[in-house]
Scaffold this motif. Sequence first.
Motif, PDB file in Angstrom:
ATOM      1  N   ALA A  14      71.570-110.496 121.219  1.00 54.55           N
ATOM      2  CA  ALA A  14      72.590-110.726 120.181  1.00 54.55           C
ATOM      3  C   ALA A  14      73.553-109.540 120.056  1.00 54.55           C
ATOM      4  O   ALA A  14      74.378-109.504 119.143  1.00 54.55           O
ATOM      5  N   PHE A  15      73.461-108.581 120.967  1.00 55.57           N
ATOM      6  CA  PHE A  15      74.234-107.336 120.820  1.00 55.57           C
ATOM      7  C   PHE A  15      75.734-107.632 120.731  1.00 55.57           C
ATOM      8  O   PHE A  15      76.285-108.421 121.499  1.00 55.57           O
ATOM      9  N   ASP A  16      76.384-106.963 119.774  1.00 58.34           N
ATOM     10  CA  ASP A  16      77.812-107.190 119.569  1.00 58.34           C
ATOM     11  C   ASP A  16      78.460-105.880 119.142  1.00 58.34           C
ATOM     12  O   ASP A  16      78.111-105.319 118.095  1.00 58.34           O
ATOM     13  N   LEU A  17      79.416-105.405 119.933  1.00 56.96           N
ATOM     14  CA  LEU A  17      80.087-104.130 119.600  1.00 56.96           C
ATOM     15  C   LEU A  17      80.805-104.197 118.257  1.00 56.96           C
ATOM     16  O   LEU A  17      81.087-103.181 117.643  1.00 56.96           O
ATOM     17  N   ARG A  18      81.123-105.418 117.833  1.00 54.94           N
ATOM     18  CA  ARG A  18      81.827-105.557 116.548  1.00 54.94           C
ATOM     19  C   ARG A  18      80.878-105.606 115.362  1.00 54.94           C
ATOM     20  O   ARG A  18      81.328-105.634 114.214  1.00 54.94           O
ATOM     21  N   GLN A  19      79.600-105.695 115.634  1.00 59.67           N
ATOM     22  CA  GLN A  19      78.619-105.734 114.534  1.00 59.67           C
ATOM     23  C   GLN A  19      77.457-104.845 114.901  1.00 59.67           C
ATOM     24  O   GLN A  19      76.351-105.322 115.160  1.00 59.67           O
ATOM     25  N   LEU A  20      77.722-103.568 114.941  1.00 63.09           N
ATOM     26  CA  LEU A  20      76.692-102.649 115.428  1.00 63.09           C
ATOM     27  C   LEU A  20      75.697-102.318 114.329  1.00 63.09           C
ATOM     28  O   LEU A  20      76.091-102.080 113.181  1.00 63.09           O
ATOM     29  N   PRO A  21      74.413-102.274 114.676  1.00 63.19           N
ATOM     30  CA  PRO A  21      73.425-101.883 113.668  1.00 63.19           C
ATOM     31  C   PRO A  21      73.564-100.395 113.329  1.00 63.19           C
ATOM     32  O   PRO A  21      74.037 -99.606 114.158  1.00 63.19           O
ATOM     33  N   ALA A  22      73.131-100.019 112.114  1.00 64.48           N
ATOM     34  CA  ALA A  22      73.280 -98.630 111.661  1.00 64.48           C
ATOM     35  C   ALA A  22      72.634 -97.654 112.642  1.00 64.48           C
ATOM     36  O   ALA A  22      73.159 -96.574 112.899  1.00 64.48           O
ATOM     37  N   GLU A  23      71.473 -98.065 113.233  1.00 64.85           N
ATOM     38  CA  GLU A  23      70.765 -97.140 114.140  1.00 64.85           C
ATOM     39  C   GLU A  23      71.605 -96.797 115.374  1.00 64.85           C
ATOM     40  O   GLU A  23      71.428 -95.745 115.974  1.00 64.85           O
ATOM     41  N   PHE A  24      72.509 -97.723 115.735  1.00 70.54           N
ATOM     42  CA  PHE A  24      73.320 -97.472 116.927  1.00 70.54           C
ATOM     43  C   PHE A  24      74.183 -96.221 116.746  1.00 70.54           C
ATOM     44  O   PHE A  24      74.345 -95.419 117.664  1.00 70.54           O
ATOM     45  N   TYR A  25      74.736 -96.072 115.537  1.00 73.81           N
ATOM     46  CA  TYR A  25      75.621 -94.935 115.295  1.00 73.81           C
ATOM     47  C   TYR A  25      74.853 -93.614 115.343  1.00 73.81           C
ATOM     48  O   TYR A  25      75.393 -92.579 115.710  1.00 73.81           O
ATOM     49  N   VAL A  26      73.584 -93.659 114.949  1.00 71.72           N
ATOM     50  CA  VAL A  26      72.762 -92.454 114.971  1.00 71.72           C
ATOM     51  C   VAL A  26      72.390 -92.129 116.416  1.00 71.72           C
ATOM     52  O   VAL A  26      72.548 -91.011 116.895  1.00 71.72           O
ATOM     53  N   ASP A  27      71.898 -93.145 117.127  1.00 71.23           N
ATOM     54  CA  ASP A  27      71.410 -92.923 118.484  1.00 71.23           C
ATOM     55  C   ASP A  27      71.667 -94.180 119.324  1.00 71.23           C
ATOM     56  O   ASP A  27      70.854 -95.111 119.337  1.00 71.23           O
ATOM     57  N   PRO A  28      72.789 -94.217 120.033  1.00 69.99           N
ATOM     58  CA  PRO A  28      73.104 -95.432 120.805  1.00 69.99           C
ATOM     59  C   PRO A  28      72.302 -95.536 122.101  1.00 69.99           C
ATOM     60  O   PRO A  28      72.272 -96.589 122.734  1.00 69.99           O
ATOM     61  N   PHE A  29      71.623 -94.440 122.494  1.00 71.60           N
ATOM     62  CA  PHE A  29      71.066 -94.405 123.854  1.00 71.60           C
ATOM     63  C   PHE A  29      69.929 -95.392 124.106  1.00 71.60           C
ATOM     64  O   PHE A  29      69.863 -95.976 125.190  1.00 71.60           O
TER      65      PHE A  29
END
Length: 410
Positions: A14-29
């Motif tokens: 379901a990954f969507d660059l327009r709806q990123l989960p909060a954890e992505f901003y902390v650690d996208p890796f």
Amino acid sequence: MSLANEPSAATIAAFDLRQLPAEFYVDPFPFYRALRDREPVKRLPDGSYLLTRYADCEFVYKHPALFSSDKRREYRPKYGDSPLYEHHTTSLVFNDPPLHTRVRRLINGALTPKAIAEMQPGLEALVDRLLDRMATTPSVDLIEDFAAAIPIEIIGNLLGVPSAEREPLRGWSLAILRALEPVVTPIAAERGNRAVRDFIAYLETLVEARRRKPGDPDRDVLTRLIQGEEQGERLTAPELLHNCIFLLNAGHETTTNLIGNGLVALHRHPEQLERLVADPGLIRSAVEEVLRYESSNQLGNRITTQDVEVGGVAMAAQTQITIAIGAANRDPEKFADPERFDIGRMPNRHLAFGSGIHQCAGMGLARLEGAIAIAKFVERYPRFRLSGEPVRGGRARFRGFLKVPCRVDP
Ligand code: HEM
């Protein structure tokens, strides 16, 4: 990062660059790793594709005739008819030849290795001054008091912006770059548009003054851009102004983040910090490793010019592509033990500066700034320690910190 943090198959589906989960901003890796493993050419809900494999990202960068940088189609719905639209669609990075070639040649002429080497003494003196100042107030913010203070001076010198007039530049730049995030809120768009207008109004005065009293074209990019090439076409007034804004922005947030990300990464890997302090000759490879490991610019974009295949996936003409630089730079197919921060890593052919015809025109300068800032800082304050949690910028495209509270007691 342990595999326990690995996003689930459903999250990746379901990954969507327009709806990123909060954890992505902390650690996208962990997300990048899972995407690369499961769906390296990921179709997003808006029909665009996200690339996370090094080879696919490099292929796109190296074939500009197949993958255009022209953003008019993408940015029209995003920005409407606005200063942000005009700005982003006029700067060289978001154009194809011939505009790209004309502007690039002019900028390159002022960023020769010789011109960059001549900036070194001034850069060293600036870094020393900032470090001296810290000694008097050992509780500092590594970003405001150090990392951000360096590129603003260097890029300000490059365009000949008088010192007393540099204060608003960072705010304008951040507002304009913020609007490049995958989703732009109305407030961010409003701020970005206002920043472009204010920036243009300021630059008009600066350009006028420089036309009356030109600088040395071998060092002063603004004079070069005004004068154009001998026997070549000159830039139009909007082309000139928007490319100055781009240069100020390109040279400044990314380099701030290189320095900030580098110092925080060293702090979090004390054995690597110790290694650098013991062997300062490692600074060049350390800077490359920071660029790879915590790339300041995490995402790039292209649009297909014709039907084409990328990583085995067929794409129609006019398909939008996001290049995940941060993911490519941790691809195990390219880098041994890619999640390891190793300041002596060799070879290290990362994509932090992109590749191909748009490869960063300021990379020599960025590398020099990063090397001098980080080397001098750790030499002077080898026992620096963070005195609070660093605050991330909260953006997907530009990875860096807003604040890094730190103590630099001797
Ligand atoms: C760590 C610092 C920096 C990073 C990570 C960085 C990254 C990048 C990347 C990835 C691109 C390619 C964009 C694309 O192909 O879509 C680029 C382009 C560019 N950068 Fe940098 N940059 C940095 C510093 C600088 C500095 C200091 C300057 C100027 C003095 C600068 C000027 C430019 C210019 C003019 C372009 C456009 C080149 C073109 O379109 O041909 N950058 N940068």
